[in-house]
Design a protein around this motif. Sequence first.
Motif, PDB file in Angstrom:
ATOM      1  N   GLN A 215       0.831  -1.211   0.000  1.00 55.59           N
ATOM      2  CA  GLN A 215       0.000   0.000   0.000  1.00 55.59           C
ATOM      3  C   GLN A 215       0.865   1.260   0.000  1.00 55.59           C
ATOM      4  OE1 GLN A 215      -2.244  -1.094   3.516  1.00 55.59           O
ATOM      5  NE2 GLN A 215      -4.145  -1.252   2.318  1.00 55.59           N
ATOM      6  N   TYR A 216       1.991   1.191   0.702  1.00 54.64           N
ATOM      7  CA  TYR A 216       2.891   2.341   0.735  1.00 54.64           C
ATOM      8  C   TYR A 216       3.455   2.629  -0.658  1.00 54.64           C
ATOM      9  CZ  TYR A 216       6.398   5.650   2.356  1.00 54.64           C
ATOM     10  OH  TYR A 216       7.148   6.794   2.544  1.00 54.64           O
ATOM     11  N   THR A 217       3.977   1.609  -1.305  1.00 55.23           N
ATOM     12  CA  THR A 217       4.565   1.817  -2.636  1.00 55.23           C
ATOM     13  C   THR A 217       3.488   2.176  -3.663  1.00 55.23           C
ATOM     14  OG1 THR A 217       4.469  -0.579  -3.024  1.00 55.23           O
ATOM     15  CG2 THR A 217       6.534   0.315  -2.209  1.00 55.23           C
ATOM     16  N   GLU A 218       2.292   1.643  -3.482  1.00 57.93           N
ATOM     17  CA  GLU A 218       1.197   1.986  -4.401  1.00 57.93           C
ATOM     18  C   GLU A 218       0.852   3.467  -4.281  1.00 57.93           C
ATOM     19  OE1 GLU A 218      -3.482   0.766  -5.252  1.00 57.93           O
ATOM     20  OE2 GLU A 218      -2.289  -0.360  -3.795  1.00 57.93           O
ATOM     21  N   TRP A 219       0.820   3.976  -3.032  1.00 58.49           N
ATOM     22  CA  TRP A 219       0.539   5.392  -2.829  1.00 58.49           C
ATOM     23  C   TRP A 219       1.623   6.234  -3.492  1.00 58.49           C
ATOM     24  CZ3 TRP A 219       2.719   9.828  -1.210  1.00 58.49           C
ATOM     25  CH2 TRP A 219       1.885  10.892  -0.851  1.00 58.49           C
ATOM     26  N   HIS A 224       3.408  10.299  -6.222  1.00 54.38           N
ATOM     27  CA  HIS A 224       4.729  10.917  -6.320  1.00 54.38           C
ATOM     28  C   HIS A 224       5.686   9.955  -7.025  1.00 54.38           C
ATOM     29  CE1 HIS A 224       7.820  13.826  -4.980  1.00 54.38           C
ATOM     30  NE2 HIS A 224       6.786  14.616  -4.763  1.00 54.38           N
ATOM     31  N   GLN A 225       5.418   9.730  -8.296  1.00 56.62           N
ATOM     32  CA  GLN A 225       6.147   8.741  -9.081  1.00 56.62           C
ATOM     33  C   GLN A 225       7.654   8.993  -9.074  1.00 56.62           C
ATOM     34  OE1 GLN A 225       4.786   6.062 -10.794  1.00 56.62           O
ATOM     35  NE2 GLN A 225       6.840   5.405 -11.370  1.00 56.62           N
ATOM     36  N   ALA A 226       8.048  10.260  -9.064  1.00 51.92           N
ATOM     37  CA  ALA A 226       9.474  10.582  -9.155  1.00 51.92           C
ATOM     38  C   ALA A 226      10.270  10.059  -7.961  1.00 51.92           C
ATOM     39  CB  ALA A 226       9.651  12.097  -9.269  1.00 51.92           C
ATOM     40  N   ALA A 250      -0.947   5.755  10.664  1.00 53.08           N
ATOM     41  CA  ALA A 250      -1.200   7.164  10.342  1.00 53.08           C
ATOM     42  C   ALA A 250      -2.369   7.255   9.360  1.00 53.08           C
ATOM     43  CB  ALA A 250       0.051   7.799   9.748  1.00 53.08           C
ATOM     44  N   GLU A 251      -2.839   8.478   9.124  1.00 54.27           N
ATOM     45  CA  GLU A 251      -3.993   8.658   8.246  1.00 54.27           C
ATOM     46  C   GLU A 251      -3.660   8.332   6.802  1.00 54.27           C
ATOM     47  OE1 GLU A 251      -5.533  12.559   8.877  1.00 54.27           O
ATOM     48  OE2 GLU A 251      -5.893  12.236  11.008  1.00 54.27           O
ATOM     49  N   THR A 252      -2.412   8.533   6.388  1.00 56.07           N
ATOM     50  CA  THR A 252      -1.962   8.124   5.056  1.00 56.07           C
ATOM     51  C   THR A 252      -0.883   7.059   5.243  1.00 56.07           C
ATOM     52  OG1 THR A 252      -0.318   9.904   4.977  1.00 56.07           O
ATOM     53  CG2 THR A 252      -2.503  10.373   4.047  1.00 56.07           C
ATOM     54  N   PRO A 253      -0.526   6.302   4.199  1.00 57.83           N
ATOM     55  CA  PRO A 253       0.379   5.164   4.368  1.00 57.83           C
ATOM     56  C   PRO A 253       1.678   5.505   5.102  1.00 57.83           C
ATOM     57  CG  PRO A 253      -0.616   5.075   2.210  1.00 57.83           C
ATOM     58  CD  PRO A 253      -1.055   6.372   2.823  1.00 57.83           C
TER      59      PRO A 253
END
Length: 352
Positions: A215-219, A224-226, A250-253
Amino acid sequence: MTLLIRDGQGAWREPVGHGYDNEAALQAILTEHPSLVPGVAGEAIACREFESSVGPADVVILDAEGAITVVECKLRANAEVRRTIVGQVLDYASRLWQMDVEQFEQRWIRADAGRSPFDRLHDDDSELRSRVAANLAAARFNLVLAVDALNDDLRRVVEYLNAITKPTTGVMLVEFTRHHEESLEILIPRSFGAELVDAKVDAEARMRPRWTVAQYTEWCSEHHQASLPAVEAVLDGFSEQGFEIVGGRAETPSLNAAFPRDTGERVWILNLYTDRARGPLVEVRFNAFGDTEEAAHFASAVCAVPGVTITAKQLEELHFRRRPNMPLAGFTPESARLLVRTISSALASHDA
């Protein structure tokens, strides 16, 4: 509560004076010593008479983690203490909610003799500014009612407000009893409500599922692909160096990484966060060793890695209390791996 004092071998006696001449006296003490206020962590600063557009808030506190605390002071001599203190602190908080961080800074500067809070807290990489902006947008505040005497009515109000508000808003009541005699002054804080705030924050966090590496890498790939090559390099480094990874809540990954000691203990030394404005972030817990010579060696090694945005000198001046969130966009895949290797090597040397 009765307080007794004595000089040398003399008889015990009660102090001659107690209480405050006015509310401004209590405001001045809390402005000078913001760490007396519950919920304030580590290095913190405060200003008085922060303009909220509906009147000045007595004291506003900002700590190095970006936490905002609004304090309203009232003495028992004020007949409307129960009604006015609660209404005022809620009104001030509502005006802070969704305030632009630039406006927050300008109002602080006007209240604090022209000094920016971000300069005073050494926000060289704008990390603190970003956290404050997020807290203002989410109404993530602690509201503190500072009085010279607790009473049951105020306790009940604090219980009720914590029961009906979100975990982002904590409401606490603190009694600051003051005794004085000649040049001697004694201040005794007694708080109520901090345990209620902690309980609702913990309960909300427990209900959130832990994030996964996927999920972290997907986010990161989506938002933020760069930064994705540096993210993948950090994760590869964790695997190579034997770090344990546990998803955060946390609220985001977010992800937490621990270095395994030979004793079987774990040192939670690195965290990965995400922020829509700044992208994926890496946090190094420079406070893992406290304020020691080992902490200085650790900071020197880690701060030499390209991409690290804080210097060893800054950390030493702050007694290694900073845990900077550094954008992974500032790291190459090579420097990201080097960061993990450097931390692993430093901790292994410490254990040797």
